[in-house]
Design a protein around this motif. Sequence first.
Motif, PDB file in Angstrom:
ATOM      1  N   ASP A   1      13.485 -60.351 -14.577  1.00 32.16           N
ATOM      2  CA  ASP A   1      13.975 -59.302 -15.472  1.00 32.16           C
ATOM      3  C   ASP A   1      12.862 -58.404 -15.981  1.00 32.16           C
ATOM      4  OD1 ASP A   1      16.605 -60.120 -15.176  1.00 32.16           O
ATOM      5  OD2 ASP A   1      16.630 -61.280 -17.037  1.00 32.16           O
TER       6      ASP A   1
ATOM      7  N   ILE B   1      12.915 -62.192  -7.973  1.00 37.63           N
ATOM      8  CA  ILE B   1      13.311 -61.131  -8.890  1.00 37.63           C
ATOM      9  C   ILE B   1      13.165 -61.661 -10.313  1.00 37.63           C
ATOM     10  CG2 ILE B   1      15.780 -61.701  -8.873  1.00 37.63           C
ATOM     11  CD1 ILE B   1      14.460 -58.142  -8.789  1.00 37.63           C
TER      12      ILE B   1
ATOM     13  N   TYR C   1       9.477 -58.192 -14.653  1.00 38.94           N
ATOM     14  CA  TYR C   1       8.531 -57.703 -13.654  1.00 38.94           C
ATOM     15  C   TYR C   1       9.183 -57.144 -12.388  1.00 38.94           C
ATOM     16  CZ  TYR C   1       5.055 -60.128 -16.475  1.00 38.94           C
ATOM     17  OH  TYR C   1       4.253 -60.541 -17.492  1.00 38.94           O
ATOM     18  N   GLY C   2      10.485 -57.261 -12.262  1.00 35.44           N
ATOM     19  CA  GLY C   2      11.145 -56.784 -11.052  1.00 35.44           C
ATOM     20  C   GLY C   2      10.842 -57.689  -9.873  1.00 35.44           C
TER      21      GLY C   2
END
Length: 157
Positions: free
Chosen positions: A112, A110, A114-115
Amino acid sequence: MIAPLLALALALQTPAVASDPAVGEVAAVLDRLNAASTAADGPAYFGLFTPDARFVGTDASEHWSLTEFRAFAEPHFARGNGWSYPATERTITIAPIDCRCIAWFEEKLINDSYGVTRGSGVLRLTDEGWRIEQYVLSFAVPNDRARAVVETIAAGE
């Protein structure tokens, strides 16, 4: 948000780590890799790779030797700009019993910006411990959105 995900990832790994110490050692290297990149700690980060390692990034042009990757990343680290990709899921496989010197992994990460992304690669057991031979970072594109992504890429070529 990141701390709970990291705690979840570590909790998910506990059974595998308990059953095979080598899996735990490899997981620790991958966790140290993320910690070093988050802290923009170049020496710690690059110390986890073999000298002949390859890094394959998300852009088609990013197929780098360790020297090339270091040249890209060190200016970012020098400015204190690291990156964080904690694992939320991870699978590690150790080569069969006759060697036990090669490991491969795939992990859901995960970030911040690019997901959800994916990391995969190969580690080799060296005299200094497990070191990364190859790391591949990729975007996790949902199948129902893949055509739009491919069309966007093709339009830019």
